[in-house]
Design a protein around this motif. Structure first.
Motif, mmCIF file in Angstrom:
data_model
loop_
_atom_site.group_PDB
_atom_site.id
_atom_site.type_symbol
_atom_site.label_atom_id
_atom_site.label_comp_id
_atom_site.label_asym_id
_atom_site.label_seq_id
_atom_site.Cartn_x
_atom_site.Cartn_y
_atom_site.Cartn_z
ATOM 1 N N GLY A 82 61.574 -83.810 -13.979
ATOM 2 C CA GLY A 82 62.267 -85.083 -14.113
ATOM 3 C C GLY A 82 63.569 -85.167 -13.348
ATOM 4 N N CYS A 83 63.762 -84.285 -12.362
ATOM 5 C CA CYS A 83 64.997 -84.284 -11.575
ATOM 6 C C CYS A 83 64.958 -85.374 -10.509
ATOM 7 C CB CYS A 83 65.206 -82.927 -10.909
ATOM 8 S SG CYS A 83 65.434 -81.555 -12.063
ATOM 9 N N LYS A 84 66.124 -85.801 -10.081
ATOM 10 C CA LYS A 84 66.246 -86.682 -8.932
ATOM 11 C C LYS A 84 66.225 -85.803 -7.682
ATOM 12 C CE LYS A 84 67.062 -90.410 -6.531
ATOM 13 N NZ LYS A 84 68.245 -91.274 -6.769
ATOM 14 N N VAL A 85 65.246 -86.000 -6.798
ATOM 15 C CA VAL A 85 65.025 -85.107 -5.663
ATOM 16 C C VAL A 85 65.316 -85.821 -4.348
ATOM 17 C CG1 VAL A 85 63.337 -83.690 -4.428
ATOM 18 C CG2 VAL A 85 63.273 -83.805 -6.937
ATOM 19 N N CYS A 86 66.155 -85.205 -3.533
ATOM 20 C CA CYS A 86 66.377 -85.645 -2.150
ATOM 21 C C CYS A 86 65.708 -84.618 -1.244
ATOM 22 C CB CYS A 86 67.867 -85.735 -1.849
ATOM 23 S SG CYS A 86 68.248 -86.112 -0.119
ATOM 24 N N PHE A 87 64.712 -85.046 -0.484
ATOM 25 C CA PHE A 87 63.916 -84.132 0.337
ATOM 26 C C PHE A 87 64.109 -84.493 1.805
ATOM 27 C CE2 PHE A 87 59.388 -82.068 0.555
ATOM 28 C CZ PHE A 87 59.828 -81.246 1.563
ATOM 29 N N ARG A 101 58.451 -91.673 -5.301
ATOM 30 C CA ARG A 101 59.320 -92.415 -4.380
ATOM 31 C C ARG A 101 59.459 -93.867 -4.811
ATOM 32 N NH1 ARG A 101 58.390 -92.348 2.091
ATOM 33 N NH2 ARG A 101 56.448 -93.417 1.511
ATOM 34 N N GLU A 102 58.368 -94.471 -5.276
ATOM 35 C CA GLU A 102 58.413 -95.858 -5.734
ATOM 36 C C GLU A 102 59.336 -96.019 -6.938
ATOM 37 O OE1 GLU A 102 54.422 -96.971 -6.526
ATOM 38 O OE2 GLU A 102 53.809 -96.987 -4.406
ATOM 39 N N LYS A 103 59.328 -95.032 -7.840
ATOM 40 C CA LYS A 103 60.165 -95.100 -9.041
ATOM 41 C C LYS A 103 61.624 -94.759 -8.755
ATOM 42 C CE LYS A 103 57.751 -92.194 -11.462
ATOM 43 N NZ LYS A 103 57.298 -91.357 -12.615
ATOM 44 N N GLY A 104 61.901 -94.240 -7.568
ATOM 45 C CA GLY A 104 63.269 -93.868 -7.233
ATOM 46 C C GLY A 104 63.623 -92.443 -7.570
ATOM 47 N N GLN A 105 62.647 -91.675 -8.056
ATOM 48 C CA GLN A 105 62.919 -90.273 -8.378
ATOM 49 C C GLN A 105 63.031 -89.423 -7.123
ATOM 50 O OE1 GLN A 105 59.869 -88.259 -10.620
ATOM 51 N NE2 GLN A 105 61.161 -86.470 -11.079
ATOM 52 N N LEU A 106 62.282 -89.789 -6.082
ATOM 53 C CA LEU A 106 62.251 -89.030 -4.830
ATOM 54 C C LEU A 106 62.809 -89.861 -3.686
ATOM 55 C CD1 LEU A 106 61.275 -86.620 -3.060
ATOM 56 C CD2 LEU A 106 59.068 -87.796 -2.887
ATOM 57 N N SER A 125 57.065 -79.828 -6.429
ATOM 58 C CA SER A 125 56.298 -80.223 -7.614
ATOM 59 C C SER A 125 57.011 -79.797 -8.889
ATOM 60 C CB SER A 125 54.892 -79.624 -7.551
ATOM 61 O OG SER A 125 54.925 -78.200 -7.575
ATOM 62 N N PHE A 126 57.669 -78.645 -8.864
ATOM 63 C CA PHE A 126 58.386 -78.124 -10.034
ATOM 64 C C PHE A 126 59.476 -79.096 -10.473
ATOM 65 C CE2 PHE A 126 61.864 -75.826 -11.987
ATOM 66 C CZ PHE A 126 61.264 -74.895 -12.824
ATOM 67 N N TYR A 127 60.331 -79.503 -9.536
ATOM 68 C CA TYR A 127 61.468 -80.339 -9.911
ATOM 69 C C TYR A 127 61.052 -81.777 -10.205
ATOM 70 C CZ TYR A 127 64.656 -76.540 -8.780
ATOM 71 O OH TYR A 127 65.329 -75.341 -8.785
ATOM 72 N N LEU A 128 59.985 -82.257 -9.584
ATOM 73 C CA LEU A 128 59.484 -83.584 -9.947
ATOM 74 C C LEU A 128 58.939 -83.571 -11.372
ATOM 75 C CD1 LEU A 128 57.706 -84.788 -6.666
ATOM 76 C CD2 LEU A 128 59.895 -85.554 -7.608
ATOM 77 N N ARG A 129 58.215 -82.512 -11.731
ATOM 78 C CA ARG A 129 57.726 -82.378 -13.103
ATOM 79 C C ARG A 129 58.879 -82.257 -14.095
ATOM 80 N NH1 ARG A 129 52.298 -80.927 -13.945
ATOM 81 N NH2 ARG A 129 51.104 -80.524 -12.037
ATOM 82 N N VAL A 154 50.994 -83.675 -8.598
ATOM 83 C CA VAL A 154 52.095 -84.633 -8.623
ATOM 84 C C VAL A 154 51.865 -85.689 -7.549
ATOM 85 C CG1 VAL A 154 53.780 -82.996 -9.531
ATOM 86 C CG2 VAL A 154 53.507 -83.222 -7.059
ATOM 87 N N SER A 155 52.343 -86.893 -7.795
ATOM 88 C CA SER A 155 52.213 -87.987 -6.845
ATOM 89 C C SER A 155 53.575 -88.273 -6.226
ATOM 90 C CB SER A 155 51.657 -89.240 -7.526
ATOM 91 O OG SER A 155 51.698 -90.346 -6.645
ATOM 92 N N LEU A 156 53.733 -87.927 -4.961
ATOM 93 C CA LEU A 156 54.994 -88.193 -4.283
ATOM 94 C C LEU A 156 55.204 -89.683 -4.061
ATOM 95 C CD1 LEU A 156 54.798 -85.114 -3.884
ATOM 96 C CD2 LEU A 156 55.681 -85.444 -1.566
ATOM 97 N N ALA A 157 54.102 -90.410 -3.829
ATOM 98 C CA ALA A 157 54.212 -91.857 -3.618
ATOM 99 C C ALA A 157 54.765 -92.547 -4.856
ATOM 100 C CB ALA A 157 52.848 -92.433 -3.246
#
Length: 270
Positions: A46-51, A76-81, A40-44, A70-73
């Motif tokens: 604005g980082c690009k996250v590979c999990f 992922r749809e936006k390409g951030q995750l 949640s920290f890195y999504l907030r 935070v919304s993981l869905a």
């Protein structure tokens, strides 16, 4: 995201260190809450996250993420995750008759001795995808999260192969791209006979690679209703060993967060 933990680590989504390798480990306790925090920290931030989710489904992480705001869905749809769901994808790999695709991410399930080149190639391609967010906004530095790396040991991958994998990931994510890594490993009991191949050996090897180690254990005094365990925090500065700076905190996990107390300051534990 846990504000008290951010205060301990002196970081916020608006201001955090780059090129960090954060090792999360646990023994007789569950440190998963630290993985959810960093996700949640890195999504907030604005980082690009590979999990690499090797032990739980996407819906599990998504449900916890919703409680943390935070919304993981959506990410992922936006390409951030970019999320690799190990549980879902593993069955197809094991049953696959075509053995020519040796570089697919989970190819180690068919040939553990072949190493983790396929998994590294997946990580490398994911973190190198710059991608743009909504309104053309570019994502911040890449972040690699893995939950949990020690599960590869039970699948027949050697400690040496796993440590080689993390070194390659660190060179790409942390050194070259100035991003961060957060990896969870689970340790056996201290008297477990795993000196040659085991999670304790893996954890010790990763301690030598990381900049920051968060080790979660149950309380030495046993169960306590008000305190769920203790967390040792080890920092490494340039030219120092990982154990030069260490602090111990007690913690209690709530439904939507966690509370931390410097050891000796909680009335629940003497």
């Amino acid at each position: 995201m846990f504000p008290e933990l951010n205060s301990i680590l002196n970081s916020t989504p608006d201001s955090f260190k780059s090129s960090d390798f954060i090792l999360v480990s646990d023994r007789r306790a569950d440190a998963s809450f630290l993985i959810h925090h960093h996700l949640s920290f890195y999504l907030r931030a604005g980082c690009k996250v590979c999990f690499l989710g090797l032990v739980q489904s996407f819906s599990h992480y998504s449900a916890v993420g919703q409680r943390l705001g935070v919304s993981l869905a959506q990410a992922r749809e936006k390409g951030q995750l970019v999320f690799l769901e190990g549980l879902k994808n593993s069955i197809g790999v094991i049953l696959q008759e075509d053995t020519s695709q040796e570089t697919q991410p989970l190819s180690y399930l068919r040939t553990p001795g072949a190493g983790l080149e396929g998994l590294f190639r997946f990580v490398e391609s994911s973190v190198r995808q710059s991608g743009d967010g909504d309104a053309g906004e570019s994502w911040g530095p890449p972040v690699l999260l893995i939950d949990d790396l020690s599960v590869l040991l039970s699948l027949g991958v050697s400690v040496g192969a796993i440590l080689d994998f993390t070194l390659y990931c660190k060179a790409t994510v942390c050194s070259e791209l100035q991003g961060n890594m957060v990896i969870l490993v689970r340790c056996e009991e201290e008297d477990a006979d795993d000196d040659e191949e085991g999670s304790n050996l893996l954890q010790r090897g990763l301690v030598h690679q990381c900049n920051l180690a968060l080790h979660v254990e149950g309380l030495p005094t046993g169960y306590c209703r008000d305190i769920h365990g203790q967390m040792e925090v080890w920092w490494r500065q340039e030219g120092e060993t990982i154990c030069n700076r260490r602090k111990i905190f007690h913690f209690k996990v709530h439904d939507k967060g966690a509370s931390f107390f410097a050891r000796g300051t909680s009335s629940a534990v003497l």
